[in-house]
Write a protein that holds these residues in place. Sequence first.
Motif, PDB file in Angstrom:
ATOM      1  N   LEU A 352       0.827  -1.204   0.000  1.00  0.00           N
ATOM      2  CA  LEU A 352       0.000   0.000   0.000  1.00  0.00           C
ATOM      3  C   LEU A 352       0.859   1.251   0.000  1.00  0.00           C
ATOM      4  O   LEU A 352       1.976   1.255   0.494  1.00  0.00           O
ATOM      5  N   LYS A 353       0.281   2.312  -0.539  1.00  0.00           N
ATOM      6  CA  LYS A 353       0.908   3.625  -0.410  1.00  0.00           C
ATOM      7  C   LYS A 353       0.457   4.242   0.905  1.00  0.00           C
ATOM      8  O   LYS A 353      -0.458   3.752   1.553  1.00  0.00           O
ATOM      9  N   GLN A 354       1.081   5.365   1.240  1.00  0.00           N
ATOM     10  CA  GLN A 354       0.733   6.037   2.501  1.00  0.00           C
ATOM     11  C   GLN A 354      -0.741   6.459   2.539  1.00  0.00           C
ATOM     12  O   GLN A 354      -1.304   6.658   3.591  1.00  0.00           O
ATOM     13  N   ASN A 355      -1.373   6.623   1.379  1.00  0.00           N
ATOM     14  CA  ASN A 355      -2.783   7.038   1.373  1.00  0.00           C
ATOM     15  C   ASN A 355      -3.721   5.836   1.379  1.00  0.00           C
ATOM     16  O   ASN A 355      -4.917   5.984   1.168  1.00  0.00           O
ATOM     17  N   LEU A 356      -3.152   4.633   1.590  1.00  0.00           N
ATOM     18  CA  LEU A 356      -3.877   3.363   1.656  1.00  0.00           C
ATOM     19  C   LEU A 356      -4.402   2.890   0.293  1.00  0.00           C
ATOM     20  O   LEU A 356      -5.216   1.978   0.220  1.00  0.00           O
ATOM     21  N   GLU A 357      -3.910   3.494  -0.757  1.00  0.00           N
ATOM     22  CA  GLU A 357      -4.207   3.015  -2.107  1.00  0.00           C
ATOM     23  C   GLU A 357      -3.207   1.908  -2.427  1.00  0.00           C
ATOM     24  O   GLU A 357      -2.043   1.973  -2.021  1.00  0.00           O
ATOM     25  N   THR A 358      -3.661   0.869  -3.136  1.00  0.00           N
ATOM     26  CA  THR A 358      -2.705  -0.197  -3.450  1.00  0.00           C
ATOM     27  C   THR A 358      -1.756   0.282  -4.538  1.00  0.00           C
ATOM     28  O   THR A 358      -2.121   1.109  -5.375  1.00  0.00           O
ATOM     29  N   LYS A 359      -0.540  -0.272  -4.500  1.00  0.00           N
ATOM     30  CA  LYS A 359       0.465   0.196  -5.454  1.00  0.00           C
ATOM     31  C   LYS A 359       0.209  -0.358  -6.846  1.00  0.00           C
ATOM     32  O   LYS A 359       0.533   0.299  -7.834  1.00  0.00           O
ATOM     33  N   ILE A 360      -0.347  -1.569  -6.901  1.00  0.00           N
ATOM     34  CA  ILE A 360      -0.455  -2.155  -8.240  1.00  0.00           C
ATOM     35  C   ILE A 360      -1.773  -1.834  -8.925  1.00  0.00           C
ATOM     36  O   ILE A 360      -1.841  -1.825 -10.148  1.00  0.00           O
ATOM     37  N   LYS A 563      10.276  15.889   3.937  1.00  0.00           N
ATOM     38  CA  LYS A 563       9.997  16.753   2.796  1.00  0.00           C
ATOM     39  C   LYS A 563      10.745  16.335   1.533  1.00  0.00           C
ATOM     40  O   LYS A 563      10.477  16.831   0.450  1.00  0.00           O
ATOM     41  N   LYS A 564      11.736  15.461   1.701  1.00  0.00           N
ATOM     42  CA  LYS A 564      12.503  15.030   0.522  1.00  0.00           C
ATOM     43  C   LYS A 564      11.783  13.857  -0.148  1.00  0.00           C
ATOM     44  O   LYS A 564      11.805  12.734   0.342  1.00  0.00           O
ATOM     45  N   ASN A 565      11.160  14.138  -1.253  1.00  0.00           N
ATOM     46  CA  ASN A 565      10.360  13.119  -1.937  1.00  0.00           C
ATOM     47  C   ASN A 565      11.208  12.207  -2.807  1.00  0.00           C
ATOM     48  O   ASN A 565      12.228  12.620  -3.351  1.00  0.00           O
ATOM     49  N   ILE A 566      10.769  10.972  -2.911  1.00  0.00           N
ATOM     50  CA  ILE A 566      11.401  10.045  -3.843  1.00  0.00           C
ATOM     51  C   ILE A 566      10.433   9.859  -5.011  1.00  0.00           C
ATOM     52  O   ILE A 566       9.291   9.455  -4.802  1.00  0.00           O
ATOM     53  N   PRO A 567      10.866  10.143  -6.223  1.00  0.00           N
ATOM     54  CA  PRO A 567       9.948  10.037  -7.367  1.00  0.00           C
ATOM     55  C   PRO A 567       9.450   8.610  -7.552  1.00  0.00           C
ATOM     56  O   PRO A 567      10.164   7.646  -7.239  1.00  0.00           O
ATOM     57  N   ASN A 568       8.248   8.519  -8.054  1.00  0.00           N
ATOM     58  CA  ASN A 568       7.594   7.240  -8.254  1.00  0.00           C
ATOM     59  C   ASN A 568       8.357   6.328  -9.203  1.00  0.00           C
ATOM     60  O   ASN A 568       8.363   5.115  -9.056  1.00  0.00           O
ATOM     61  N   ASP A 569       9.035   6.936 -10.189  1.00  0.00           N
ATOM     62  CA  ASP A 569       9.637   6.134 -11.260  1.00  0.00           C
ATOM     63  C   ASP A 569      11.088   5.759 -10.984  1.00  0.00           C
ATOM     64  O   ASP A 569      11.810   5.321 -11.864  1.00  0.00           O
ATOM     65  N   ILE A 570      11.527   5.905  -9.743  1.00  0.00           N
ATOM     66  CA  ILE A 570      12.931   5.611  -9.437  1.00  0.00           C
ATOM     67  C   ILE A 570      13.226   4.130  -9.709  1.00  0.00           C
ATOM     68  O   ILE A 570      12.397   3.263  -9.434  1.00  0.00           O
ATOM     69  N   ASP A 571      14.407   3.862 -10.276  1.00  0.00           N
ATOM     70  CA  ASP A 571      14.795   2.483 -10.560  1.00  0.00           C
ATOM     71  C   ASP A 571      15.981   2.133  -9.651  1.00  0.00           C
ATOM     72  O   ASP A 571      17.115   2.510  -9.911  1.00  0.00           O
ATOM     73  N   TYR A 572      15.685   1.404  -8.581  1.00  0.00           N
ATOM     74  CA  TYR A 572      16.737   1.128  -7.596  1.00  0.00           C
ATOM     75  C   TYR A 572      17.851   0.257  -8.174  1.00  0.00           C
ATOM     76  O   TYR A 572      18.967   0.273  -7.675  1.00  0.00           O
ATOM     77  N   ASP A 573      17.540  -0.518  -9.220  1.00  0.00           N
ATOM     78  CA  ASP A 573      18.583  -1.350  -9.809  1.00  0.00           C
ATOM     79  C   ASP A 573      19.695  -0.521 -10.439  1.00  0.00           C
ATOM     80  O   ASP A 573      20.801  -0.995 -10.631  1.00  0.00           O
TER      81      ASP A 573
END
Lengths: 624, 451
Positions: A352-360, A563-573
Amino acid sequence: MNYEIIVVGGGHAGCEAAYSCSKIGHNTLLITGNIKNIADMPCNPSIGGSAKGIVVREIDALGGVMGKVADRSQIQMKMLNSAKGPAVQALRAQADKITYPKEMLKELNSIDKLEIKEAMVKDLIVEDNKVKGVILEDESKIYAAAVILTTGTYLKADILVGDTRRREGPHGELPSNYLSDNLKKLGFKIIRLKTGTPQRIDKKTIDFSKTKIEKGSDEHYSFSFDINPTYDIEKQVPCHLVYTTPETHKIINENLNKSSMYGGLDDIKGVGPRYCPSIEDKIVRFKDKERHQLFLEPESLYYDDIYIQGFSTSMPYDVQEKMVHSLPGLENAKILKYAYAIEYDAIYPTQLKQNLETKIIENLFTAGQINGTSGYEEAACQGLMAGINACLKIENKEPFILKRNEAYIGVLIDDLVTKGVRDPYRLLTSRAEYRLLLRHDNADLRLREYGYKYGLIDEDRYQKLVEKKKIINDSINYLKETKITPKKEVLPYLEKLNTAALKDSITLYDFLKRPEITLEKLTPFHNLNLEPNIAKQIEIEIKYDGYIKKAMIEAEKLNNLEKKNIPNDIDYDKIKNLASEAKQKLKEVKPTTVAQAARISGVNPADISILMVYLKKEYAHESR
Amino acid sequence: MEDTIAAISTALGVGAISIIRVSGKDAIKIVNKIFKGKDLEKVPSHTIHYGHIINNEEIVDEVLISVMLSPKTFTTEDTVEINCHGGIATTNKVLELLLVNGCRLAEAGEFTKRAFLNGRIDLTQAEGVMNLIEAKTESSRALALNQVDGKVSKLVKDLRQEILEVLANIEVNIDYPEYEDIEVFTNEMLFPMLTKIKKAILKILNESENGKILQDGIKTCIIGKPNVGKSSLLNSLLNEEKAIVTDIEGTTRDIVEGKISLDGVTLNIIDTAGIRETNDVVESIGVEKSRKMMDEADLVLFVLNNNDEINSEEKKILDSLKNKTHIVIINKKDLESKINLNDLDGHDYIFISAFKNEGIDDLKDKIKELFNLEQILTNDMTYLTSARSISLLKQSLESLNDIESGLKQEYPIDILEIDLKNIWNKLGEIIGETYEEELIDQLFSQFCLGK
């Protein structure tokens, strides 16, 4: 009719979700397996308690319903920890199990935009990873822009008693047989959890003279900030305390292999809660303990069931009979309902995201026990937050996320989505870092503003809050400016207060820091005429000022990383220097801020440093 | 960036000047707190200032301080660099003071990271910065592990476990207030706990002092009136061990002039200039001067002449030595004794003849005994020496004081618990153990709770 939001499940999470969505103004459909079971309390007959009571206050401050419904259905009110500090005091109500659901239904029926339907949901309509509605067991389809799942313990529920396993919801209700498999097909990781409930006993067959009476508080209390409680304290219904006997322990030990959990069944996968083990668990794990404490709690004024708190078990019925009869005062007790354990499916909550919406699946929200929590209050507050956030989502607005230093609700949701769960999650005061900021008394000051902003608190109530804040501020300033001087006519009075002699003149503000001094005792020296709860608020602010400030500084440090946001499209690999454990955890949790990333276990400070450098490199134009 | 960070930015080597770098918005304010000299908050940017680092009025080191204001610095933040002269132990001490006063020890590569995040380093160098952080983290992890191993780590662990049990007890009282079988933990019950924690922390700190001795040697001063035999004593100690006599000129206040190796531990003889003074016009010790030297030393060797009566100045010195590790050396033991031994009641003393090189072994044994060297060396313990750990322990002591004053103010236990939790967390940082669910696990394994 066209619905904007569908809520699946009518328990405590579902009620708050349906209420808030429709109250905010969206056409909402609440689907439940059984209308009669809306806001049912299948386990203990109480609302609130340590930490949980503060959550109920927070729900009320935000404009949810649990607080006022509990106030209207309470048969006993007790302020817990009243001898301790203000940070840990919390309210608990024994709620009438007949009145509570009725009052809740009244609230829901009062809103035009809400419709309630009796049906079972078996699947979701999903297009392009976005939810479009639900499919019922009769194959009919209902469309909506957002769906909130609040299915409680009903997903593939199994009732366990002794060596039997039955596919059944709580108290013989129909379980939801298909939804969790279909969620799995959509890509969700499903876990299996377990909980239990004790026996209900016929009140008329208990000899209460052999028990110890436990009464409520002798002051008036309410959860809601909008209610002025006037109930008759004399008529509060008591609870009773009994202890297990050596005979009880002997019966349990001799029959251990018959308990579902201890050999009666060998296919148990559900993980039970650490904090509410069954009685057989307690006796096995704490061998040396001679007795265990049990509370006899009344379920309702309208029927005779007494709930034995502390006695949950999965023993077969014949053993349960013996166990109950071994308790003092219950020698001849008649069991009205037997205890059972229940296994059910849940969604692993880091999905889940912080707003309780599912990620997928976009626009799909989940709240309550389906997210791996336990307890009515934990469920209700998630329902409220999911409701508000579902509205914001379909309105294309920023999500509403409470921070850990703002509310227990914030602590709970952040814990769930960041750390996941091992066993059903219960809120405890020790989970909050800043509990001195998250008090029972200041929930309205912390949160009501949000309730107003999102349309759940009306203008009238909001103005009351503004006024209250002003009185508190003005009073504190006044106390800082007004001095008390050790003059002849003052000294005898001070002496009576049993406080150390005053040498120089001192502001009332500083004088109030003495533990034995209250605003009331200083009446001759000030012209403040305050309501008792406001006076108390002011005293807390003054007496705990040092500790409160410390907590605020700590919280502020955290908020900077928040306050430091991590963008949704970050690719940790792509970040090759990250430790592999950190990489895996980050991919799983997908934190939205650097602060949240830092709270994930297995992500260490060096990984956070590397992440920050990477963010700067890749997203430089966005971050600065 | 919010925290102000500090670290020793030069390699720690004997004899070299070490530089401590401090960066962040409170850099100047914090350094100013421990600096005696100009008011650093008022000096212009990019200037250097002479003065002393002080710890409650006591001088720790003589230093040069560069003040550089944002943004023209390496990190682009306010930056202060402290040039320390006093060797490893002193530099560590200065760092420790900074940490106690509000700095956080910089993480591996953090100055570079900040320089990068603040735009001081080109974006194309990001890879390099990340490699640096990774590499430095590895090496500092190994180092940190070495620093707290064995005995200290066990002491800290045991202490944490005890605190954890108390925390769990307090928490359970809060979350399950109606469990009558569970003891209610009260303010009064905190007192023995506090005494115990304090004792344990002081013990750990003490061990760390021993660790310093292993690493940096024992600062030793020889005092006594002229012609009493100080030089002969020094020479016989030096000859005996064939030690190197160096003659480092410098601006520092302790000039180490002789190093004697005692079973692997170094005796640093300081201020030999005073010993070699040949001004015998005045038959005086100079009580004030001696006192100053004594303050700086770990060990004082006070030399008396067997053939002279103890004079009033010497009696004063004896008095002021009471709280100091010291040995009274009665030289010229072959001459007639005019010393009244009653005057030496409560002092360790030995007779020697520096000239004939007699009694020197006894002296060495005595020193070993005083510093527990046999034990230190034979146990082969690893000691706690890093400034970070010491500052964490000192912060714990501060939290302990906060609890004590909170107790006096009659704050409820759940408020006092905040600082107790603080101590537990700080101790956890020392041994690198902070496990989220530790407290909650303890709660449910220590107490039987249920529904």
